[in-house]
Design a protein around this motif. Structure first.
Motif, PDB file in Angstrom:
ATOM      1  N   ASP A 245       0.775  -1.136   0.060  1.00 28.02           N
ATOM      2  CA  ASP A 245       0.095   0.177   0.226  1.00 28.02           C
ATOM      3  C   ASP A 245       0.928   1.283  -0.001  1.00 28.02           C
ATOM      4  O   ASP A 245       1.237   1.734   1.205  1.00 28.02           O
ATOM      5  N   GLU A 279      -3.390   8.845   1.557  1.00 34.22           N
ATOM      6  CA  GLU A 279      -3.837   8.317   3.018  1.00 34.22           C
ATOM      7  C   GLU A 279      -4.489   9.226   4.054  1.00 34.22           C
ATOM      8  O   GLU A 279      -4.857   8.881   4.894  1.00 34.22           O
ATOM      9  N   HIS A 383      -2.204  -1.636   6.700  1.00 37.01           N
ATOM     10  CA  HIS A 383      -2.060  -0.436   7.413  1.00 37.01           C
ATOM     11  C   HIS A 383      -1.393  -1.188   8.630  1.00 37.01           C
ATOM     12  O   HIS A 383      -1.705  -0.384   9.692  1.00 37.01           O
TER      13      HIS A 383
END
Ligand SMILES: [Zn+2]
Length: 424
Positions: A245, A279, A383
């Motif tokens: 990510d 983000e 995350h």
């Protein structure tokens, strides 16, 4: 002799085409880029910190190596812009002559001074008892219109949490003022003073001009920011490497740039962009989307988290908003004969189509879709500090990147044009 020669050259032609792509898009190259982007040295690539700058300069250096041109109006690969943040100095107000407690006023704005009354162009709306406070607030803020929002006292416990919307904003942010009250005033007056600080962000953009259809853009994108450094986990690791990510998507964009640059036969103009600040609110893609005419964008391939196997296993990925255009069908038809398959997004309840960097352009009608393999119901490193390259399937990732390259062929050449997405 001639026949044999033709046969040989014919075979070698077929062979070399297959090899060409493997020679540019392969697991070694994917590992090289992914390793750098997800290394501890990059400190989690957090927007609004200096650590993201080294990721930006690495991406720019790769674009340079691939011989990309600068995006319209830029003098380098960085597309820099600034965001403003307000810190409250004072807030006062009255409604129908009665003054309001300072703590019952929250202004989401980038203005140093806000001064308005019932004669100004604010629309008054209410968030009532039983409404979802944060959803209503979020939806109002998204409209970017001037609002005076009367928040029912039943929300008093959570009212101060509306301050969370006062993060960095674009200078074009229309002020929204929340007031905790049960009244519906006929006259009012508010005065709010803020200290405004500015900080800069940068997308990284490179372009391969089209051979013939220069004004028709095809975008390949991913976000290169992640979560930075946080508290150490049980292993003492405090760096959120964001290997999946979205260093994985960024790796794809860099490799696709190199691939199409070497092919050197794109009829449409290809734009390669890595976004900042996904983000923390999607600011990078929102800014970028305003610097390009949506009408000229034929398709957007946004690539987000392709480092793990999809729920269908290897050699597959899903496309968000699959049924909103024929983008997915075109991609799949270009893959005929391969064992790779694209699927519709299996997590529609997560609203992924409107949650990623494709959303701004999709809302303007662009067939802008996100390609991903992330198992939204089961991605143990999502995350977390443990989102590291060691948890990725790099071989599968290289295959996905290759499949994106092949599947985009007729869109890049101008043969296929996906239909527009209907706005909501
Ligand atoms: Zn994320």
């Amino acid at each position: 002799m001639k026949i044999i020669f033709t046969l040989i050259s014919c075979f070698s032609f077929l062979f070399s085409t297959a090899q060409d792509i493997d020679h540019i898009i392969n697991v070694q190259e994917a590992k090289r880029i992914e390793t750098i982007l997800s290394s501890d040295k990059m400190q989690g690539r957090k927007a609004f910190t200096s650590s993201i700058d080294s990721a930006a300069s690495f991406i720019a250096s790769e674009f340079k190596k691939s011989g990309l041109k600068y995006f319209d109006g830029l003098t380098g690969y960085l597309q820099t812009f600034s965001m403003l943040k307000a810190t409250l100095i004072s807030a006062s107000g009255n409604m129908d002559g009665r003054s309001i407690d300072t703590n019952h006023i929250i202004a989401i704005t980038t203005n140093e001074e806000l001064k308005f009354d019932e004669n100004d162009d604010y629309t008054t709306v209410a968030i009532n008892n039983g409404d979802d406070l944060f959803r209503e607030a979020y939806n109002l803020l998204k409209e970017n219109k001037k609002y005076l929002v009367l928040v029912n006292n039943s929300h008093s416990k959570n009212f101060s949490r509306l301050k969370m919307f006062n993060t960095e904003n674009f200078a074009t942010r229309a002020p929204v003022v929340f007031v905790l009250t049960d009244e519906k005033p006929s006259t009012y007056h508010f005065e709010i003073k803020n200290k405004i600080t500015s900080s800069s962000l940068a997308n990284v953009v490179g372009v391969l001009p089209g051979k013939s259809r220069k004004n028709e853009y095809v975008i390949f994108s991913a976000h290169y920011d992640h979560l930075g450094i946080g508290q150490p986990d049980e292993k003492g690791d405090s760096i959120y490497n964001g290997a999946n990510d979205d260093a994985s998507g960024t790796t794809a964009v860099l490799m696709l740039a190199k691939y199409f640059s070497e092919l050197n036969n794109n009829e449409r103009t290809l734009v390669f962009v890595t976004f900042t600040a996904e983000e923390v609110g999607g600011f990078g893609s929102q800014y970028f989307s305003k610097q390009i005419s949506a009408d000229s964008v034929v398709a957007m391939f946004n690539i987000e988290m392709i480092g793990t196997e999809s729920k269908w296993g290897s050699n597959s990925a899903y496309i968000t908003g699959y049924d909103k255009s024929d983008f997915g069908k075109i991609l799949q038809s270009n893959l005929e004969g391969s064992n790779f398959h694209f699927e519709p997004d299996p997590y529609p309840q997560q609203n992924l189509f409107y949650r990623s960097d494709n959303a701004t352009l999709a809302a303007l009608g662009v067939p802008a879709h996100t390609i991903s393999t992330s198992k939204m119901d089961n991605e143990p490193n999502y995350h977390k500090q443990s989102d590291e390259i060691s948890t990725l399937d790099m071989k599968n990732m290289a295959e996905i990147i290759k499949s994106i390259a092949i599947s985009s062929k007729t869109i890049v050449s101008g043969k296929d044009t996906p239909g527009r997405v209907k706005s909501r």
